[in-house]
Design an enzyme around this catalytic site. Sequence first.
Site, PDB file in Angstrom:
ATOM      1  N   HIS A  87      -9.452   1.382   4.982  1.00  0.00           N
ATOM      2  CA  HIS A  87      -8.176   1.600   5.668  1.00  0.00           C
ATOM      3  C   HIS A  87      -8.385   2.583   6.824  1.00  0.00           C
ATOM      4  CE1 HIS A  87      -4.054   2.682   6.515  1.00  0.00           C
ATOM      5  NE2 HIS A  87      -3.703   1.579   5.875  1.00  0.00           N
TER       6      HIS A  87
ATOM      7  N   SER B  22       3.600  -1.855  10.356  1.00  0.00           N
ATOM      8  CA  SER B  22       5.051  -1.907  10.557  1.00  0.00           C
ATOM      9  C   SER B  22       5.660  -3.265  10.199  1.00  0.00           C
ATOM     10  CB  SER B  22       5.417  -1.510  11.989  1.00  0.00           C
ATOM     11  OG  SER B  22       5.031  -0.170  12.242  1.00  0.00           O
TER      12      SER B  22
ATOM     13  N   ASN C  27       0.867  -1.174   0.000  1.00  0.00           N
ATOM     14  CA  ASN C  27       0.000   0.000   0.000  1.00  0.00           C
ATOM     15  C   ASN C  27       0.904   1.224   0.000  1.00  0.00           C
ATOM     16  OD1 ASN C  27      -1.749   2.078   0.495  1.00  0.00           O
ATOM     17  ND2 ASN C  27      -2.358   1.406   2.545  1.00  0.00           N
TER      18      ASN C  27
ATOM     19  N   LYS D 200       0.173   4.255  -0.268  1.00  0.00           N
ATOM     20  CA  LYS D 200      -0.433   5.462   0.321  1.00  0.00           C
ATOM     21  C   LYS D 200      -0.189   6.666  -0.593  1.00  0.00           C
ATOM     22  CE  LYS D 200      -0.071   3.279   4.781  1.00  0.00           C
ATOM     23  NZ  LYS D 200       0.070   3.403   6.221  1.00  0.00           N
TER      24      LYS D 200
ATOM     25  N   GLY E 213       2.717   2.590  10.807  1.00  0.00           N
ATOM     26  CA  GLY E 213       3.666   3.696  10.646  1.00  0.00           C
ATOM     27  C   GLY E 213       4.377   4.082  11.919  1.00  0.00           C
TER      28      GLY E 213
ATOM     29  N   GLU F 135      -6.668   4.931   7.879  1.00  0.00           N
ATOM     30  CA  GLU F 135      -6.386   6.341   7.586  1.00  0.00           C
ATOM     31  C   GLU F 135      -7.608   7.016   6.977  1.00  0.00           C
ATOM     32  OE1 GLU F 135      -2.766   5.555   5.471  1.00  0.00           O
ATOM     33  OE2 GLU F 135      -1.810   5.079   7.376  1.00  0.00           O
TER      34      GLU F 135
ATOM     35  N   GLU G 224      -5.251  -4.642  10.731  1.00  0.00           N
ATOM     36  CA  GLU G 224      -4.239  -3.601  10.897  1.00  0.00           C
ATOM     37  C   GLU G 224      -4.529  -2.817  12.173  1.00  0.00           C
ATOM     38  OE1 GLU G 224      -2.343  -2.587   6.786  1.00  0.00           O
ATOM     39  OE2 GLU G 224      -3.907  -1.157   7.252  1.00  0.00           O
TER      40      GLU G 224
HETATM   41  P1  13P Z   1       3.156   0.612   7.688  1.00  0.00           P
HETATM   42  O1  13P Z   1       3.673  -0.672   7.100  1.00  0.00           O
HETATM   43  O2  13P Z   1       3.873   1.818   7.164  1.00  0.00           O
HETATM   44  O3  13P Z   1       3.062   0.564   9.166  1.00  0.00           O
HETATM   45  O4  13P Z   1       1.650   0.785   7.145  1.00  0.00           O
HETATM   46  C1  13P Z   1       0.774  -0.282   7.256  1.00  0.00           C
HETATM   47  C2  13P Z   1      -0.435   0.017   6.486  1.00  0.00           C
HETATM   48  O5  13P Z   1      -1.192   0.909   6.832  1.00  0.00           O
HETATM   49  C3  13P Z   1      -0.707  -0.773   5.280  1.00  0.00           C
HETATM   50  O6  13P Z   1      -1.974  -0.539   4.792  1.00  0.00           O
END
Ligand code: 13P
Length: 253
Positions: free
Chosen positions: A97, A215, A9, A11, A175, A99, A169
């Site tokens: 997601h 992560s 992903n 982002k 992150g 976010e 997640e």
């Molecule tokens: P990270 O791997 O940067 O923690 O992000 C995970 C994520 O949100 C994947 O969709």
Amino acid sequence: MRTPLIAGNWKMYKTNQEAVELVRELLRLLDGTQDAEIAVCPPFTALSEVSRLLSASGAPLALGAQNLYPRKEGAFTGEISPPMLKALGVTLVIVGHSERREILGEDDELVAAKVRAVLDEGMKPILCIGERLEEREAGGAFRKVEAQLEADLATVMQSEAAGMVIAYEPIWAIGTGKTATPEDAQEMNSFIRGRLAARFGEEIAASMRVLYGGSVKPDNASELMAMPDIDGALVGGASLKAEDFAAIVRAAT
Ligand code: 13P
């Protein structure tokens, strides 16, 4: 046997040109990979170019999108429809997601509509679910995940479920460099599979992939993937570096 899925992903990272460079490098590093399904989910602006590159290479790398709007067309300024994605060769769409839930205020009703829209267009949703830190600390992680599953899968029929992917997640692990322990992730993924079994039956639940995200890095991927109910990873930050993403794919195979 479930084939692991490793999806990157990206982002809101990578311009069109940077995306092309990253995919070229990935194609080189992942050449000949077996026993895993691999997907990249670039931003909308790079989908077209990446799609062309993937088709030309003939490599079995799937193209995913990070979001869509759950209508076929219409006056929805700034949004992207399921047929637009399908026409670009997109086969997977990330939905729900955290976010988008936390920053853009998406609720379960909208997430459920998006799941429906992805399935109706013949693509596969990667449905993301997971709890906040305070929910985990208050002992509410399982309740939260269960409620999200129930609401977001409300319209999914048994015959459609096998084509879905769920990604656990935990928000506190995204992150932050704080990964869930393999045991904690396994416990939640196993719980998720149990809920899927209650909803769709044992056989279908056993065939569905439940990923972990948060992560995931080359140095923790192997122990996470070794868990019986972790069927791959949704990778954020580490998917932006070709070497790291390729190392995570290797860990899963
Ligand atoms: P990270 O791997 O940067 O923690 O992000 C995970 C994520 O949100 C994947 O969709």
